[in-house]
Each structure stands twice: as C-alpha cells, then as structure tokens.
Design a protein around this motif. Structure first.
Motif, mmCIF file in Angstrom:
data_model
loop_
_atom_site.group_PDB
_atom_site.id
_atom_site.type_symbol
_atom_site.label_atom_id
_atom_site.label_comp_id
_atom_site.label_asym_id
_atom_site.label_seq_id
_atom_site.Cartn_x
_atom_site.Cartn_y
_atom_site.Cartn_z
ATOM 1 N N THR A 78 -3.196 -11.154 0.421
ATOM 2 C CA THR A 78 -2.185 -10.263 0.989
ATOM 3 C C THR A 78 -1.315 -9.671 -0.107
ATOM 4 O O THR A 78 -1.026 -8.466 -0.096
ATOM 5 N N THR A 81 -3.389 -7.122 -2.003
ATOM 6 C CA THR A 81 -3.556 -5.911 -1.201
ATOM 7 C C THR A 81 -2.262 -5.116 -1.157
ATOM 8 O O THR A 81 -2.266 -3.892 -1.307
ATOM 9 N N ARG A 82 -1.157 -5.827 -0.960
ATOM 10 C CA ARG A 82 0.142 -5.157 -0.893
ATOM 11 C C ARG A 82 0.455 -4.453 -2.204
ATOM 12 O O ARG A 82 0.868 -3.295 -2.217
ATOM 13 N N PHE A 84 -1.678 -3.480 -4.491
ATOM 14 C CA PHE A 84 -2.632 -2.383 -4.659
ATOM 15 C C PHE A 84 -2.223 -1.176 -3.824
ATOM 16 O O PHE A 84 -2.210 -0.045 -4.311
ATOM 17 N N VAL A 85 -1.859 -1.424 -2.571
ATOM 18 C CA VAL A 85 -1.462 -0.323 -1.682
ATOM 19 C C VAL A 85 -0.167 0.313 -2.174
ATOM 20 O O VAL A 85 -0.027 1.548 -2.160
ATOM 21 N N LEU A 86 0.791 -0.506 -2.623
ATOM 22 C CA LEU A 86 2.050 0.050 -3.120
ATOM 23 C C LEU A 86 1.836 0.911 -4.358
ATOM 24 O O LEU A 86 2.390 2.014 -4.452
ATOM 25 N N ALA A 88 -0.939 2.403 -5.258
ATOM 26 C CA ALA A 88 -1.691 3.597 -4.863
ATOM 27 C C ALA A 88 -0.794 4.584 -4.137
ATOM 28 O O ALA A 88 -0.882 5.798 -4.360
ATOM 29 N N SER A 89 0.095 4.084 -3.279
ATOM 30 C CA SER A 89 0.991 5.002 -2.557
ATOM 31 C C SER A 89 1.988 5.651 -3.512
ATOM 32 O O SER A 89 2.321 6.824 -3.355
#
Length: 145
Positions: A78, A81-82, A84-86, A88-89
């Motif tokens: 988690t 993923t968090r 990575f997503v942050l 990328a965003s």
C-alpha cells in the motif's frame, strides 16, 4: 531374563489421575528406566496428545505469523502504491501546468501572428496605392533650339 517392573506408586489421588501405571520389561544391555529417553507405549500416547496440542499451538502461532506477515506485506504494498501514485500524479500535474503554459504561449503567438498578417496586408495595400498613384506630376521638357 525379562523381569516385570512396576512403575511408581501414586502418592495422592491427583497424581493417580495424571499418571498411568507403567509396566515395562527390562532388557539387559539397554538403558535403564531412570533415563528420560525411555518411553513406553502409554507415554507415547500421552506425548502424541501433547504434540497435537503443541501442533495446534504452533499452527496458531504459524497462523498469527502468517497474518502478521500478510499485514506487513499489505502495508508495504500500500505504501509503495501510494508513493508511486503520488509521484505519478505530481508529474502529471507538472506536465499539465507546462502544457497549459505552452498553450497560452501558442495562443499569444497566434494572436500576434494574426495582427502581423493584418499589418502586412495593410502595408501591401498602401504600397500598391502609392505605386499606382502619380505623386509626381508629369513634366514636359522642351529642348531649346
């Protein structure tokens, strides 16, 4: 050769319930009854019961460890993923801002080019009108004889 040896006598009723009478044959050349390594059929049954209880405990311990490890894996996955997503965003927001700036610059350049084209067309019409008009009067010069 093989004498029958009786086990310890119980000292109280509680011990009678907990311990079994053990009858074992003593074989010459083998270890004596005093050693802990010797087990009799009754002790083996009892030890298998203890082992099964220990096995249940180990299974519960194993299950607890598996659950703990699964939770740790879930948390790390988690977090990964968090992050990575942050990231990328953030990159997408930065790219979007750069695209908006580029779009504004292109719109500004487009407006400037349209104005320059109008100015060039106006200059061309004025040059054409200047070339077609006679701003110098026609002068006739006669030669003197």
């Amino acid at each position: 050769m093989a004498d029958l040896v009786s086990g310890e006598a119980s000292e109280s009723d509680e011990e009678l319930q907990d311990k079994h009478k053990i009858f074992a044959a003593e074989v010459p050349g083998e270890a004596s009854e005093d050693e802990d390594d010797d087990e009799d059929i009754y002790e083996q049954r009892r030890s298998t019961q203890v082992n099964s209880m220990a096995s249940i405990y180990r299974n519960n311990l194993l299950q607890r460890k598996l659950i703990e490890n699964n939770i740790a894996i879930w948390r790390s996955l988690t977090a990964f993923t968090r992050s990575f997503v942050l990231s990328a965003s953030k990159q997408l927001v930065t790219t979007d801002q750069m695209l908006i700036k580029s779009q504004i610059n292109l719109q500004s350049a487009h407006t400037s080019l349209q104005q320059a084209q109008k100015n060039a067309q106006e200059l061309q019409t004025r040059v054409a009108s200047v070339m077609t008009s006679s701003f110098l009067p026609h002068i006739n010069i006669q030669k003197a004889s």
